[in-house]
Design a protein around this motif. Structure first.
Motif, PDB file in Angstrom:
ATOM      1  N   PHE A 105       0.699  -1.113  -0.010  1.00  0.00           N
ATOM      2  CA  PHE A 105      -0.079  -0.038  -0.043  1.00  0.00           C
ATOM      3  C   PHE A 105       0.939   1.382   0.099  1.00  0.00           C
ATOM      4  CE2 PHE A 105       0.209  -0.497   4.682  1.00  0.00           C
ATOM      5  CZ  PHE A 105       0.638   0.572   4.991  1.00  0.00           C
ATOM      6  N   LEU A 106       0.289   2.409  -0.543  1.00  0.00           N
ATOM      7  CA  LEU A 106       1.065   3.628  -0.538  1.00  0.00           C
ATOM      8  C   LEU A 106       0.143   4.728  -0.138  1.00  0.00           C
ATOM      9  CD1 LEU A 106       2.635   3.562  -3.847  1.00  0.00           C
ATOM     10  CD2 LEU A 106       3.715   3.771  -1.933  1.00  0.00           C
ATOM     11  N   HIS A 107       0.482   5.370   1.097  1.00  0.00           N
ATOM     12  CA  HIS A 107      -0.185   6.444   1.667  1.00  0.00           C
ATOM     13  C   HIS A 107       0.271   7.790   1.465  1.00  0.00           C
ATOM     14  CE1 HIS A 107      -2.619   3.398   4.592  1.00  0.00           C
ATOM     15  NE2 HIS A 107      -2.844   3.369   3.270  1.00  0.00           N
ATOM     16  N   ALA A 108      -0.071   8.695   1.126  1.00  0.00           N
ATOM     17  CA  ALA A 108       0.614  10.054   0.940  1.00  0.00           C
ATOM     18  C   ALA A 108      -0.176  11.018   1.915  1.00  0.00           C
ATOM     19  CB  ALA A 108       0.552  10.491  -0.489  1.00  0.00           C
ATOM     20  N   GLN A 109       0.636  11.750   2.638  1.00  0.00           N
ATOM     21  CA  GLN A 109       0.267  13.096   3.715  1.00  0.00           C
ATOM     22  C   GLN A 109       0.901  14.170   3.071  1.00  0.00           C
ATOM     23  OE1 GLN A 109       2.077  10.348   6.789  1.00  0.00           O
ATOM     24  NE2 GLN A 109       0.540  11.206   8.127  1.00  0.00           N
ATOM     25  N   ASP A 243      -4.249   0.827  -2.351  1.00  0.00           N
ATOM     26  CA  ASP A 243      -4.531  -0.086  -1.304  1.00  0.00           C
ATOM     27  C   ASP A 243      -4.141  -1.601  -2.002  1.00  0.00           C
ATOM     28  OD1 ASP A 243      -5.834   1.966   0.383  1.00  0.00           O
ATOM     29  OD2 ASP A 243      -7.606   1.846  -1.023  1.00  0.00           O
ATOM     30  N   ALA A 244      -3.374  -2.230  -0.898  1.00  0.00           N
ATOM     31  CA  ALA A 244      -3.197  -3.340  -1.366  1.00  0.00           C
ATOM     32  C   ALA A 244      -3.981  -4.495  -1.187  1.00  0.00           C
ATOM     33  CB  ALA A 244      -1.741  -3.643  -0.334  1.00  0.00           C
ATOM     34  N   ARG A 245      -4.031  -5.501  -2.164  1.00  0.00           N
ATOM     35  CA  ARG A 245      -4.761  -6.573  -1.937  1.00  0.00           C
ATOM     36  C   ARG A 245      -4.272  -7.434  -0.873  1.00  0.00           C
ATOM     37  NH1 ARG A 245      -2.571  -6.242  -6.959  1.00  0.00           N
ATOM     38  NH2 ARG A 245      -1.451  -8.297  -6.548  1.00  0.00           N
ATOM     39  N   PRO A 246      -5.555  -8.233  -0.476  1.00  0.00           N
ATOM     40  CA  PRO A 246      -4.851  -9.377   0.517  1.00  0.00           C
ATOM     41  C   PRO A 246      -3.604 -10.046   0.172  1.00  0.00           C
ATOM     42  CG  PRO A 246      -7.258  -8.996   0.448  1.00  0.00           C
ATOM     43  CD  PRO A 246      -6.787  -8.485  -0.743  1.00  0.00           C
TER      44      PRO A 246
END
Length: 387
Positions: A105-109, A243-246
């Motif tokens: 997953f990649l989250h950007a703030q 959003d990463a897959r399981p």
């Protein structure tokens, strides 16, 4: 956390922006990358900083998780704890695609900065990526590719930035925080617990939680910054880039508790046979002493002859005794002092098992069968001793 990437490419467009001022549309974001169970080093996730300025044709990632295999004496320095990492700057899209490829997953703030604050942070990053400034002394828990993100922001923006750790309600040690990420890698977890000693069992402060990328993200979520006398949130907006897959957890060896439990049962069965025939199985004891003795020498070396501070004061030396290697060699000649050594070894192992839950260092539970095996075999050698 990302330990190594391929060759780092800095595009000419970005190189041309070295001395340029950022435009009003520029954004600076903290990137948090999810864990990947395919490798031990990637099980903790990763952080980086993205600078995006469409007007200046800049879209770069600043990555503090890079090291150079070609640096002089790399493997010797790695073993001794002289780990040198460096900052690399290259195209963000390349960085992003590599993490998506591995389903992380990649989250950007996006940081809530004034134009002046953005320029300060950008100028510091550009100064930091100069060849004479890009290298830093790496520490697993206190100066890694996650903590550098926090420290760079604090260094560039000074006392205007405040991290509020009151949101953390847990009371984990550094070892317990590490264990949270290694549930699917029991052998890696075991190796870390064996090699790293008492310093890992200190209670971590909320600030120290941020050696983990997830806590960099949550730490920035709860941080504030001063702007013109007003306190505002440090994070302006958050975006889930991917959003990463399981994840399918890769298979591997059986859990170490099962492996060592089977070994202990085998030792019990052989011990029963030894008492029945009145003779110890010296080949088994020699093997057990050699393996634990060699491991003890490794732990002793890590403690006293390297700069791995987390490897100091290691209570695993209570069962992985370096002297076991000497005893294994002495088994061939069976001097009389060896009988007393086995008695002492049996007593030490029994005391270790009794005090296991109250030791200041948390020893891995999978090691209990090993200590039981040492106790049983040392007692067997003592009771069935024959010159």
């Amino acid at each position: 956390m990302k330990k190594c990437i391929g060759a780092c490419i800095l595009f000419f467009a970005f190189m041309g922006a070295y001395a340029q001022a950022l435009s009003d549309r520029a954004t600076i974001s903290v990137i948090t990358c999810g864990p990947f169970q395919g490798e031990l080093y990637s099980a903790f996730g990763h952080n980086a900083i993205r600078v995006y300025d469409p007007d200046q044709n800049i879209d770069a990632v600043f990555n503090y998780g890079v090291f150079d295999f070609d640096q002089p004496h790399f493997y010797l320095n790695f073993a001794r704890g002289y780990l040198f990492y460096k900052l690399a700057a290259y195209d963000y899209r390349r960085f992003q695609s590599s993490y998506i490829y591995y389903n992380r997953f990649l989250h950007a703030q996006e940081l809530n900065l004034t134009p002046e604050q953005k320029q300060k942070l950008f100028d510091y990053l550009m100064w930091n990526r100069k060849p004479e400034n890009e290298t830093y002394r790496y520490d697993y828990f206190y100066n890694n590719c996650a903590t550098k993100i926090r420290d760079v922001v604090v260094t560039a923006l000074g006392k205007d930035v405040t991290f509020d750790g009151s949101y953390i309600k847990t009371d984990y040690t550094i070892r317990q925080l590490t264990d949270l990420y290694l549930g699917h890698q029991p052998w890696g977890d075991l190796g870390i617990d064996i090699c790293l000693g008492l310093p890992m069992d200190k209670k971590a402060s909320p600030y120290e939680y941020m050696f983990l990328p997830d806590y960099i993200e949550s730490g920035f979520d709860h941080a504030t910054i001063q702007q013109n006398g007003t306190t505002v949130p440090l994070v302006k907006a958050k975006v889930n880039v991917y959003d990463a897959r399981p994840e399918e957890i890769p298979g591997g060896l059986p859990h170490p508790l099962y492996v060592f439990g089977t070994l202990a049962l085998l030792c019990i069965a052989i011990t029963a046979w030894d008492f029945k025939r009145g003779k110890p199985s010296t080949w088994l004891d020699g093997t057990l002493l050699t393996v634990t003795g060699l491991l003890g020498f490794l732990l002793f070396f890590l403690w006293f002859f390297t700069d791995h501070q987390a490897a100091a004061k290691n209570f695993n030396l209570l069962w992985a005794l370096p002297s076991n290697l000497v005893a294994a060699i002495a088994l061939f000649r069976r001097p009389m002092w060896l009988k007393k050594y086995f008695l002492g070894l049996a007593i030490l192992s029994a005391l270790l098992l009794l005090t296991w839950p109250i030791l200041p260092q948390q020893l891995h539970t999978s090691l209990i069968p090993i200590v039981i095996a040492i106790l049983i075999r040392a007692f067997t050698q003592y009771k069935l001793w024959k010159k």
